[in-house]
Design an enzyme around this catalytic site. Structure first.
Site, PDB file in Angstrom:
ATOM      1  N   ILE A 137     -72.439   3.607  -0.836  1.00 18.27           N
ATOM      2  CA  ILE A 137     -72.144   5.035  -0.856  1.00 18.27           C
ATOM      3  C   ILE A 137     -71.471   5.366  -2.186  1.00 18.27           C
ATOM      4  CG2 ILE A 137     -70.863   6.903   0.249  1.00 18.27           C
ATOM      5  CD1 ILE A 137     -73.172   5.808   1.933  1.00 18.27           C
ATOM      6  N   LYS A 138     -71.978   6.396  -2.859  1.00 19.37           N
ATOM      7  CA  LYS A 138     -71.378   6.802  -4.133  1.00 19.37           C
ATOM      8  C   LYS A 138     -70.318   7.874  -3.893  1.00 19.37           C
ATOM      9  CE  LYS A 138     -73.751   6.988  -8.051  1.00 19.37           C
ATOM     10  NZ  LYS A 138     -74.785   7.339  -9.057  1.00 19.37           N
ATOM     11  N   VAL A 139     -69.140   7.620  -4.450  1.00 21.78           N
ATOM     12  CA  VAL A 139     -68.003   8.520  -4.327  1.00 21.78           C
ATOM     13  C   VAL A 139     -67.444   8.760  -5.728  1.00 21.78           C
ATOM     14  CG1 VAL A 139     -65.654   8.754  -3.424  1.00 21.78           C
ATOM     15  CG2 VAL A 139     -67.433   7.716  -2.002  1.00 21.78           C
TER      16      VAL A 139
END
Length: 363
Positions: A137-139
């Site tokens: 997941i990109k944050v």
């Protein structure tokens, strides 16, 4: 053996910064894997270009619209299908490397960047719905994003922290990773199942410096500031993850958070088209390349360890920045805001495109 295989022998993994459905239907992704690609990253702009500027998804949008699906449901269906196809193609590599490589990244909506609760909820939603072992997941590395990142790490979610530009960005992110892992260790939870990369954007630094200084930019700093900045970040990675700060976590099978060099396409035509690959090669790192840069590096890239070969020169460049009144922290803050704005615009544009196509197919 390709240059990407040679790159991996030196400890760096080449990932593809691109995704589109025809990669998986034409066999192109399989060919890229054979040539040495070891992962894939996406972002709202990449999906906006793929879905909003091609005809590949039109029939799917119409079919989903005819079934009464909303724009958000259509977005999920299209994006999830591509992410699942990427994950399936990369799964054998993920399994063969014990989770070292073989990841595909999916970003939370940029509108959530200033709310860690929304970011965490969306990350868990994506993880649950996709149910893929090799999903990251990109944050974004905003203050609220860092809170979300630490909490997600503690929850066992693998995260690609994105939109990092400066040394202070990197050290904040690395500290959040250590804190998240330490919480897992305290709770008796496995550390080996968690992976993370810290995405440092490279070429945009040089573009910003050149725009700021123009003809007044000293020759020494032309095409070198972004590289020195990334090299200094790598020094910090070595200090943190090869030192005492990570010792207990390492002893409990934790994985170091690898620096990932992003935005590695050359924006200045006067510079070598593989500049931001050739100068940033070193162990325990990733370089995610847009298609044109990947093709160029396969064709004529020179592979040798460069990331930490000359720390004295790195210091010389950064000292020269200070002497020229180039404030990299201020530049980084501005670039992060512009990056978030651009991703938000891309995401909103994509949702508008889907809604327009959805309503037109029903008329």
């Amino acid at each position: 053996m390709t240059t990407l295989h040679e790159l991996h022998k030196l400890g760096q993994s080449a990932w593809l910064d691109y995704i589109r459905s025809d990669l998986f239907t034409t066999g192109e992704m399989s060919a890229l894997l054979e040539r040495g690609v070891r992962g894939m990253t996406s972002n709202p702009t990449i999906f906006e270009q793929a879905i909003g500027h091609s005809d590949l998804y039109r029939a799917k949008i119409s079919a989903l619209a005819s079934r009464g699906k909303s724009a958000q449901e259509i977005y999920d269906a299209l994006v999830f299908a591509d992410i699942k196809a990427a994950a399936q193609s990369l799964l054998p590599l993920y399994e063969a490397t014990d989770g070292e490589d073989g990841y595909v990244s999916l970003e939370v909506p940029p509108a959530f960047c200033d709310n860690h609760n929304q970011t965490e909820a969306e990350a868990h939603r994506l993880v649950q719905l996709l149910n893929l072992p090799n999903l990251m997941i990109k944050v974004p590395a905003t203050p609220e994003g860092l809170v979300a990142f630490e909490n997600l790490t503690a929850d066992g979610v693998s995260v690609n922290v994105t939109l990092m530009f400066t040394l202070s960005d990197y050290e904040d992110v690395a500290n959040a990773y250590l804190c998240g892992l330490s919480r897992r260790l305290k709770n008796g939870q496995a550390l080996r199942t968690v992976s993370s990369v810290a995405s440092v954007f490279v070429s945009r630094i040089d573009a910003a410096v050149e725009s700021l200084k123009g003809d007044a930019l000293p020759d020494l700093l032309k095409g070198s500031v972004a590289i020195a900045n990334a090299q200094r970040i790598y020094q910090s990675f070595q200090e943190i993850f090869e030192g005492d700060a990570f010792a207990e976590l390492r002893a409990n099978s934790a994985r170091p958070q690898r620096p990932l060099f992003a935005s590695t396409g050359t924006k200045n035509a006067a510079y070598r088209d593989v500049l931001y690959v050739e100068t940033l090669i070193g162990p325990h790192t990733v370089n995610t390349m847009p298609p044109a840069t990947l093709r160029a590096f396969l064709d004529h890239g020179v592979v040798k360890r460069t990331l930490d070969e000359n720390p004295a020169h790195t210091k010389e460049i950064l000292d020269a920045c200070a002497s020229a009144s180039i404030d990299l922290d201020a530049i980084g803050r501005d670039l992060k805001k512009k990056g978030l704005d651009a991703f938000t615009k891309s995401f909103d544009s994509l949702m508008e495109t889907i809604e327009t196509a959805r309503t037109s197919s029903l008329s």
